[in-house]
Design a protein around this motif. Structure first.
Motif, PDB file in Angstrom:
ATOM      1  N   ASP A  22     -32.491  10.532  10.368  1.00 33.30           N
ATOM      2  CA  ASP A  22     -33.055  11.524  11.287  1.00 33.30           C
ATOM      3  C   ASP A  22     -34.542  11.272  11.518  1.00 33.30           C
ATOM      4  N   ALA A  23     -35.276  10.948  10.452  1.00 29.19           N
ATOM      5  CA  ALA A  23     -36.706  10.664  10.571  1.00 29.19           C
ATOM      6  C   ALA A  23     -36.939   9.441  11.460  1.00 29.19           C
ATOM      7  N   ALA A  24     -36.160   8.404  11.250  1.00 26.34           N
ATOM      8  CA  ALA A  24     -36.300   7.190  12.058  1.00 26.34           C
ATOM      9  C   ALA A  24     -35.971   7.476  13.519  1.00 26.34           C
ATOM     10  N   HIS A  25     -34.979   8.313  13.762  1.00 30.15           N
ATOM     11  CA  HIS A  25     -34.620   8.627  15.146  1.00 30.15           C
ATOM     12  C   HIS A  25     -35.746   9.397  15.844  1.00 30.15           C
ATOM     13  N   ARG A  26     -36.392  10.310  15.129  1.00 28.02           N
ATOM     14  CA  ARG A  26     -37.525  11.021  15.729  1.00 28.02           C
ATOM     15  C   ARG A  26     -38.631  10.034  16.115  1.00 28.02           C
ATOM     16  N   ALA A  27     -38.858   9.023  15.282  1.00 27.02           N
ATOM     17  CA  ALA A  27     -39.863   8.004  15.601  1.00 27.02           C
ATOM     18  C   ALA A  27     -39.458   7.214  16.843  1.00 27.02           C
ATOM     19  N   VAL A  28     -38.176   6.893  16.970  1.00 23.33           N
ATOM     20  CA  VAL A  28     -37.670   6.190  18.162  1.00 23.33           C
ATOM     21  C   VAL A  28     -37.895   7.045  19.408  1.00 23.33           C
ATOM     22  N   LEU A  29     -37.547   8.324  19.327  1.00 26.85           N
ATOM     23  CA  LEU A  29     -37.707   9.228  20.474  1.00 26.85           C
ATOM     24  C   LEU A  29     -39.169   9.314  20.902  1.00 26.85           C
ATOM     25  N   THR A  30     -40.061   9.432  19.938  1.00 25.74           N
ATOM     26  CA  THR A  30     -41.488   9.552  20.237  1.00 25.74           C
ATOM     27  C   THR A  30     -42.048   8.270  20.836  1.00 25.74           C
ATOM     28  N   ALA A  31     -41.746   7.148  20.227  1.00 28.41           N
ATOM     29  CA  ALA A  31     -42.374   5.883  20.629  1.00 28.41           C
ATOM     30  C   ALA A  31     -41.736   5.255  21.861  1.00 28.41           C
ATOM     31  N   PHE A  84     -44.392   3.305  17.196  1.00 27.67           N
ATOM     32  CA  PHE A  84     -43.169   3.426  16.400  1.00 27.67           C
ATOM     33  C   PHE A  84     -43.466   3.223  14.920  1.00 27.67           C
ATOM     34  N   LEU A  85     -44.219   2.190  14.575  1.00 31.50           N
ATOM     35  CA  LEU A  85     -44.537   1.914  13.173  1.00 31.50           C
ATOM     36  C   LEU A  85     -45.289   3.080  12.548  1.00 31.50           C
ATOM     37  N   THR A  86     -46.259   3.621  13.271  1.00 28.96           N
ATOM     38  CA  THR A  86     -47.038   4.762  12.766  1.00 28.96           C
ATOM     39  C   THR A  86     -46.148   5.975  12.565  1.00 28.96           C
ATOM     40  N   GLU A  87     -45.362   6.300  13.579  1.00 30.93           N
ATOM     41  CA  GLU A  87     -44.497   7.479  13.507  1.00 30.93           C
ATOM     42  C   GLU A  87     -43.407   7.315  12.449  1.00 30.93           C
ATOM     43  N   LEU A  88     -42.847   6.117  12.356  1.00 32.47           N
ATOM     44  CA  LEU A  88     -41.813   5.859  11.360  1.00 32.47           C
ATOM     45  C   LEU A  88     -42.360   6.094   9.954  1.00 32.47           C
ATOM     46  N   CYS A  89     -43.495   5.500   9.650  1.00 33.50           N
ATOM     47  CA  CYS A  89     -44.070   5.669   8.315  1.00 33.50           C
ATOM     48  C   CYS A  89     -44.446   7.121   8.052  1.00 33.50           C
ATOM     49  N   ARG A  90     -44.991   7.799   9.047  1.00 30.37           N
ATOM     50  CA  ARG A  90     -45.338   9.212   8.877  1.00 30.37           C
ATOM     51  C   ARG A  90     -44.090  10.042   8.611  1.00 30.37           C
ATOM     52  N   GLU A  91     -43.068   9.873   9.430  1.00 32.90           N
ATOM     53  CA  GLU A  91     -41.812  10.627   9.281  1.00 32.90           C
ATOM     54  C   GLU A  91     -41.156  10.351   7.934  1.00 32.90           C
ATOM     55  N   LEU A  92     -41.052   9.080   7.570  1.00 31.72           N
ATOM     56  CA  LEU A  92     -40.394   8.741   6.309  1.00 31.72           C
ATOM     57  C   LEU A  92     -41.171   9.273   5.108  1.00 31.72           C
ATOM     58  N   HIS A  93     -42.486   9.272   5.202  1.00 31.24           N
ATOM     59  CA  HIS A  93     -43.283   9.788   4.087  1.00 31.24           C
ATOM     60  C   HIS A  93     -43.174  11.307   4.009  1.00 31.24           C
ATOM     61  N   GLU A  94     -43.361  11.986   5.146  1.00 24.50           N
ATOM     62  CA  GLU A  94     -43.338  13.450   5.149  1.00 24.50           C
ATOM     63  C   GLU A  94     -41.955  14.026   4.860  1.00 24.50           C
ATOM     64  N   GLN A  95     -40.924  13.432   5.408  1.00 21.14           N
ATOM     65  CA  GLN A  95     -39.583  14.002   5.314  1.00 21.14           C
ATOM     66  C   GLN A  95     -38.765  13.456   4.147  1.00 21.14           C
ATOM     67  N   VAL A 103     -42.061   0.411   3.483  1.00 23.54           N
ATOM     68  CA  VAL A 103     -41.407   0.290   4.788  1.00 23.54           C
ATOM     69  C   VAL A 103     -41.751  -1.070   5.391  1.00 23.54           C
ATOM     70  N   MET A 104     -40.737  -1.898   5.569  1.00 22.53           N
ATOM     71  CA  MET A 104     -40.900  -3.206   6.207  1.00 22.53           C
ATOM     72  C   MET A 104     -40.053  -3.199   7.468  1.00 22.53           C
ATOM     73  N   VAL A 105     -40.636  -3.615   8.600  1.00 20.37           N
ATOM     74  CA  VAL A 105     -39.957  -3.550   9.892  1.00 20.37           C
ATOM     75  C   VAL A 105     -40.054  -4.891  10.597  1.00 20.37           C
ATOM     76  N   SER A 106     -38.961  -5.288  11.222  1.00 23.12           N
ATOM     77  CA  SER A 106     -38.959  -6.462  12.084  1.00 23.12           C
ATOM     78  C   SER A 106     -38.332  -6.084  13.415  1.00 23.12           C
ATOM     79  N   PHE A 107     -39.025  -6.404  14.507  1.00 25.88           N
ATOM     80  CA  PHE A 107     -38.496  -6.165  15.848  1.00 25.88           C
ATOM     81  C   PHE A 107     -37.804  -7.427  16.330  1.00 25.88           C
ATOM     82  N   ILE A 108     -36.602  -7.276  16.851  1.00 27.46           N
ATOM     83  CA  ILE A 108     -35.866  -8.381  17.443  1.00 27.46           C
ATOM     84  C   ILE A 108     -35.619  -7.995  18.892  1.00 27.46           C
ATOM     85  N   SER A 109     -36.290  -8.680  19.808  1.00 25.19           N
ATOM     86  CA  SER A 109     -36.197  -8.334  21.226  1.00 25.19           C
ATOM     87  C   SER A 109     -35.149  -9.177  21.922  1.00 25.19           C
TER      88      SER A 109
END
Length: 129
Positions: A22-31, A84-95, A103-109
């Motif tokens: 849920d936290a990750a999805h909120r970051a997706v929606l925001t970013a 997205f990276l900022t929001e993801l880390c904030r959401e995962l930390h707070e929630q 948190v390690m992230v890789s984007f595959i376009s």
């Protein structure tokens, strides 16, 4: 339309995993400003010996709360990815209590024509979306 795949160490409860998703999805929606139901997430739970995540010499300390996230997506701007990276880390930390250092992230376009959401059709190519 991002597809998020998470690799985590086994042992988290169903509730903890749901909170993480849920936290990750909120970051997706925001970013990425995608529709609410544009949600595609897969979690892989691993034994500790199946994940070796170090720090590339950056001095990043990891815990057993490590989350490795792959974001498969159509091209996004550098600003969107940074948000997205900022929001993801904030959401995962707070929630979820997950430290940003875990948190390690890789984007595959890829391009829109690389996606099929079902029925054997590339919906972006055929105009069905």
């Amino acid at each position: 339309m991002p597809l998020l795949t998470f690799d985590i160490l086994e042992g988290r409860s169903e509730q903890q995993i749901t909170q993480m998703l849920d936290a990750a999805h909120r970051a997706v929606l925001t970013a990425f400003k995608v529709p609410e139901r544009d949600r595609y997430q897969i979690v892989h739970e691993n034994k500790p010996y199946q994940m070796v995540i170090q720090d590339t010499g950056l001095g990043i300390e990891r815990t057993d709360n490590i989350v490795v996230l792959r974001v498969f997506t159509s091209p996004r701007s550098e600003e969107q990815k940074a948000l997205f990276l900022t929001e993801l880390c904030r959401e995962l930390h707070e929630q979820c209590g997950i430290l940003p250092s875990d948190v390690m992230v890789s984007f595959i376009s890829n391009t829109r024509s690389d996606w099929s959401f079902g029925n054997g059709v590339a919906q972006y190519v055929t105009g069905e979306l």
